[in-house]
Motif scaffolding. Structure first.
Motif, short mmCIF file in Angstrom:
data_model
loop_
_atom_site.label_atom_id
_atom_site.label_comp_id
_atom_site.label_asym_id
_atom_site.label_seq_id
_atom_site.Cartn_x
_atom_site.Cartn_y
_atom_site.Cartn_z
N ARG A 126 -21.19 -21.94 -55.88
CA ARG A 126 -22.46 -21.59 -56.51
C ARG A 126 -22.59 -20.08 -56.70
N ILE A 127 -22.17 -19.32 -55.70
CA ILE A 127 -22.30 -17.86 -55.79
C ILE A 127 -21.25 -17.29 -56.73
N ARG A 128 -20.04 -17.79 -56.67
CA ARG A 128 -18.99 -17.32 -57.60
C ARG A 128 -19.40 -17.54 -59.05
N GLU A 129 -20.02 -18.68 -59.32
CA GLU A 129 -20.38 -19.03 -60.70
C GLU A 129 -21.67 -18.37 -61.17
N SER A 130 -22.54 -17.99 -60.23
CA SER A 130 -23.89 -17.58 -60.61
C SER A 130 -24.08 -16.07 -60.73
N TYR A 131 -23.19 -15.26 -60.13
CA TYR A 131 -23.45 -13.82 -60.05
C TYR A 131 -22.26 -12.98 -60.50
N ASP A 132 -22.62 -11.88 -61.15
CA ASP A 132 -21.63 -10.87 -61.51
C ASP A 132 -21.53 -9.80 -60.43
N VAL A 133 -22.66 -9.49 -59.80
CA VAL A 133 -22.73 -8.42 -58.81
C VAL A 133 -23.58 -8.88 -57.63
N VAL A 134 -23.17 -8.49 -56.42
CA VAL A 134 -23.96 -8.68 -55.20
C VAL A 134 -24.19 -7.30 -54.59
N VAL A 135 -25.45 -6.99 -54.28
CA VAL A 135 -25.80 -5.75 -53.61
C VAL A 135 -26.27 -6.09 -52.20
N ILE A 136 -25.72 -5.43 -51.19
CA ILE A 136 -26.09 -5.70 -49.80
C ILE A 136 -26.81 -4.49 -49.23
N ASP A 137 -28.04 -4.70 -48.75
CA ASP A 137 -28.75 -3.66 -48.00
C ASP A 137 -28.35 -3.85 -46.53
N THR A 138 -27.57 -2.91 -46.00
CA THR A 138 -27.00 -3.07 -44.67
C THR A 138 -27.90 -2.48 -43.60
N PRO A 139 -27.71 -2.87 -42.34
CA PRO A 139 -28.48 -2.28 -41.24
C PRO A 139 -28.07 -0.84 -41.00
N PRO A 140 -29.00 0.02 -40.55
CA PRO A 140 -28.67 1.44 -40.33
C PRO A 140 -28.00 1.66 -38.98
N SER A 141 -26.84 1.08 -38.81
CA SER A 141 -26.12 1.21 -37.53
C SER A 141 -24.65 0.88 -37.77
N LEU A 142 -23.80 1.34 -36.88
CA LEU A 142 -22.37 1.04 -36.98
C LEU A 142 -22.04 -0.12 -36.06
N ASP A 143 -22.58 -1.29 -36.37
CA ASP A 143 -22.36 -2.45 -35.51
C ASP A 143 -21.60 -3.53 -36.26
N ALA A 144 -21.53 -4.71 -35.65
CA ALA A 144 -20.75 -5.80 -36.24
C ALA A 144 -21.34 -6.26 -37.57
#
Length: 267
Positions: free
Chosen positions: A124-142
């Motif tokens: 579903r995601i491969r077929e539905s989107y050209d771009v994914v933007v991720i807002d990441t947590p402000p930390s250097l964690d897992a």
């Protein structure tokens, strides 16, 4: 994408907006970049991986108790992400959105670093989107490592202040560590000065210092200070809708154009 089978559909291009520090315009950049990409005709998904939930709040949305979230991939597996997606159906110029879990976002135990890679690889995601933007947590964690492992590119917003110089350096070490891992997807990094003013000497010096250390090709044009960006967030609108002729909208439109051209999005 249309014309492809599930197996042949090209995966979306994934951009992680990341900085180990808060207060660097990270969420503002993720939200307005995602909206800008939609305006470029790119089918865009915004994933809120930050437990503060600010990317969702920028659109007036926050996950209720027991509602699906992006963080469910850690508890129930990669397939959980597609169930967390809220479609922007009927809302022009907005990305689809997967909200953060603001109640219990930090998973226990050891995380598989490719968990989000697998979540983004479902048909579903491969077929539905050209771009994914991720807002990441402000930390250097897992969580940050999981997001960077899934990303093709990282944008690092930073306030051009002496204290941010070392923060960018520390993030760069994580970037290159992920890039050198097994089967890396992460190929690109770009540094984005935010809340910047060409009239402030320290701003010019810090940008020039980073330019000399990381190379001119990795420095994006600055996002200037603009109170309208904060007002747009409070109004739950992208800056393009709130003040389309203002400098914040101009700068984020310029950023979007630069990213589309630089990384060949939509080509």
């Amino acid at each position: 994408m249309s014309g492809f089978s599930d197996l042949d559909a090209a995966p979306p291009f994934v951009i992680a907006v990341a900085n180990r520090k808060g207060g660097t315009g990270k969420t503002t950049t993720a939200v307005n970049l995602a909206a800008g990409l939609v305006r470029h005709g790119l089918r865009t998904l915004l994933i809120d991986f930050d437990s503060q939930g600010h990317a969702g709040l920028a659109f007036g949305l926050i996950a209720g108790r027991n509602e699906p979230t992006a963080h469910d991939v850690f508890s129930t597996g990669p397939e959980a992400l597609e169930h967390a997606i809220i479609a922007a159906t009927g809302k022009t110029g907005l990305p689809d959105l997967a909200l953060a879990d603001i109640r219990s976002p930090h998973p226990a135990g050891i995380l598989a670093p490719d968990l989000l890679v697998r979540a983004l690889d479902v048909p579903r995601i491969r077929e539905s989107y050209d771009v994914v933007v991720i807002d990441t947590p402000p930390s250097l964690d897992a969580l940050m490592v999981t997001a960077l492992t899934a990303a093709n590119a990282a944008i690092v917003p930073f306030v051009p202040h002496p204290l941010s110089f070392e923060g960018v350096r520390q993030f760069s070490r994580v970037f290159f560590s992920v890039r050198l891992g097994a089967e890396p997807r992460l190929r690109h990094v770009a540094l984005l000065p935010v809340m910047a003013s060409s009239n402030v000497l320290v701003h010019r010096r810090m940008i020039e210092s980073l330019r000399q250390e990381f190379g001119n090709e990795r420095i994006l044009d600055p996002i200037r200070s603009d109170i309208r960006l904060a007002e747009a967030f409070a109004a739950h609108q992208p800056i393009f809708d709130y003040t389309p002729s203002g400098r914040g909208a101009q700068d984020y439109a310029g950023l979007t154009e630069a990213i589309v051209l630089r990384w060949g999005l939509g080509s």
